[in-house]
Scaffold this motif. Structure first.
Motif, PDB file in Angstrom:
ATOM      1  N   GLY A 223     -48.803  20.483  13.804  1.00  0.00           N
ATOM      2  CA  GLY A 223     -48.021  19.777  13.048  1.00  0.00           C
ATOM      3  C   GLY A 223     -47.963  18.925  13.411  1.00  0.00           C
TER       4      GLY A 223
ATOM      5  N   VAL B 154     -47.751  32.308   6.606  1.00  0.00           N
ATOM      6  CA  VAL B 154     -47.591  30.839   7.180  1.00  0.00           C
ATOM      7  C   VAL B 154     -45.777  30.577   5.885  1.00  0.00           C
ATOM      8  CG1 VAL B 154     -47.602  28.981   6.154  1.00  0.00           C
ATOM      9  CG2 VAL B 154     -49.579  30.557   7.078  1.00  0.00           C
TER      10      VAL B 154
ATOM     11  N   MET C 122     -47.145  19.827  17.469  1.00  0.00           N
ATOM     12  CA  MET C 122     -46.511  21.263  17.057  1.00  0.00           C
ATOM     13  C   MET C 122     -47.876  21.920  16.975  1.00  0.00           C
ATOM     14  SD  MET C 122     -43.698  21.118  17.281  1.00  0.00           S
ATOM     15  CE  MET C 122     -43.651  22.419  16.615  1.00  0.00           C
ATOM     16  N   VAL C 123     -47.858  22.792  17.554  1.00  0.00           N
ATOM     17  CA  VAL C 123     -48.804  24.303  17.466  1.00  0.00           C
ATOM     18  C   VAL C 123     -47.897  24.999  16.946  1.00  0.00           C
ATOM     19  CG1 VAL C 123     -50.278  25.859  18.775  1.00  0.00           C
ATOM     20  CG2 VAL C 123     -50.000  23.306  19.296  1.00  0.00           C
ATOM     21  N   TYR C 124     -48.568  25.977  15.370  1.00  0.00           N
ATOM     22  CA  TYR C 124     -47.652  27.023  14.830  1.00  0.00           C
ATOM     23  C   TYR C 124     -49.043  27.972  15.073  1.00  0.00           C
ATOM     24  CZ  TYR C 124     -44.726  23.060  13.569  1.00  0.00           C
ATOM     25  OH  TYR C 124     -44.683  21.885  12.903  1.00  0.00           O
TER      26      TYR C 124
ATOM     27  N   TYR D 182     -48.650  20.885   7.233  1.00  0.00           N
ATOM     28  CA  TYR D 182     -49.273  21.563   8.563  1.00  0.00           C
ATOM     29  C   TYR D 182     -50.050  20.282   8.088  1.00  0.00           C
ATOM     30  CZ  TYR D 182     -52.022  25.026   6.066  1.00  0.00           C
ATOM     31  OH  TYR D 182     -52.338  25.406   4.444  1.00  0.00           O
TER      32      TYR D 182
ATOM     33  N   THR E  64     -56.012  22.409  12.015  1.00  0.00           N
ATOM     34  CA  THR E  64     -56.381  23.333  12.179  1.00  0.00           C
ATOM     35  C   THR E  64     -56.413  23.216  13.012  1.00  0.00           C
ATOM     36  OG1 THR E  64     -58.477  24.359  11.549  1.00  0.00           O
ATOM     37  CG2 THR E  64     -56.695  24.766  10.343  1.00  0.00           C
TER      38      THR E  64
ATOM     39  N   MET F  77     -44.293  25.688   4.272  1.00  0.00           N
ATOM     40  CA  MET F  77     -44.485  25.182   5.577  1.00  0.00           C
ATOM     41  C   MET F  77     -44.861  24.173   5.199  1.00  0.00           C
ATOM     42  SD  MET F  77     -45.747  26.361   8.928  1.00  0.00           S
ATOM     43  CE  MET F  77     -46.666  26.031  10.134  1.00  0.00           C
TER      44      MET F  77
ATOM     45  N   VAL G  88     -54.690  28.346  15.177  1.00  0.00           N
ATOM     46  CA  VAL G  88     -53.393  28.056  14.768  1.00  0.00           C
ATOM     47  C   VAL G  88     -53.324  27.005  13.804  1.00  0.00           C
ATOM     48  CG1 VAL G  88     -52.095  28.839  17.465  1.00  0.00           C
ATOM     49  CG2 VAL G  88     -53.502  26.463  17.079  1.00  0.00           C
TER      50      VAL G  88
ATOM     51  N   ILE H  61     -49.628  31.812  13.985  1.00  0.00           N
ATOM     52  CA  ILE H  61     -48.957  32.607  12.714  1.00  0.00           C
ATOM     53  C   ILE H  61     -48.796  34.152  13.123  1.00  0.00           C
ATOM     54  CG2 ILE H  61     -49.237  32.817  10.867  1.00  0.00           C
ATOM     55  CD1 ILE H  61     -48.294  29.978  10.892  1.00  0.00           C
TER      56      ILE H  61
END
Length: 122
Positions: free
Chosen positions: A31, A60, A39-41, A66, A69, A64, A28, A43
């Motif tokens: 953020g 992505v 934050m965890v995004y 970030y 990872t 955005m 992931v 994708i």
């Protein structure tokens, strides 16, 4: 901004994601706000197998930002692979690897060059 810390709940989420992804890896984006990973995004289209995980960078959202990872190593070896080093150099400033037994001692942080570093838990 320099990332200096990780929110405790985010760390617990990353560890739980590793446990629930077994026997596969996950990956992931992370953020941050004011230097704290908060934050965890996940994708869309990203995938993981028993030996690797990846993020589809075409998915992505444009613009955005970030911080880096996070991904798991189900083997419990919490050290970067050769592939990880290449990913680190391209995708942000901090990179977290979690591994077995997926408790609060089973994670490590690396910088863009793959050097071990530290994050405060807040």
């Amino acid at each position: 901004m320099r990332v200096r810390a990780i929110d405790h709940d985010v760390l617990l989420l990353l560890l739980e994601m590793g446990k629930s992804s077994l026997p596969n890896e996950y990956m992931v984006l992370l953020g941050e706000e004011n230097g704290v990973i908060n934050m965890v995004y996940p994708i869309a289209g990203s995938a993981g197998g028993e030996d690797a995980s990846y993020i589809l960078m075409d998915m992505v959202p444009l613009g955005m930002s970030y911080a880096g990872t996070a991904h798991s190593h189900p083997s419990g070896i919490i050290a970067p692979s050769d592939t990880d080093y290449a990913t680190f150099a391209e995708m942000g400033q901090v990179h977290i690897i979690v591994g077995e037994p997926f408790d609060e001692t089973a994670w490590r942080v690396f910088d863009r060059e793959g050097n071990p570093t530290q994050l405060e838990i807040v």
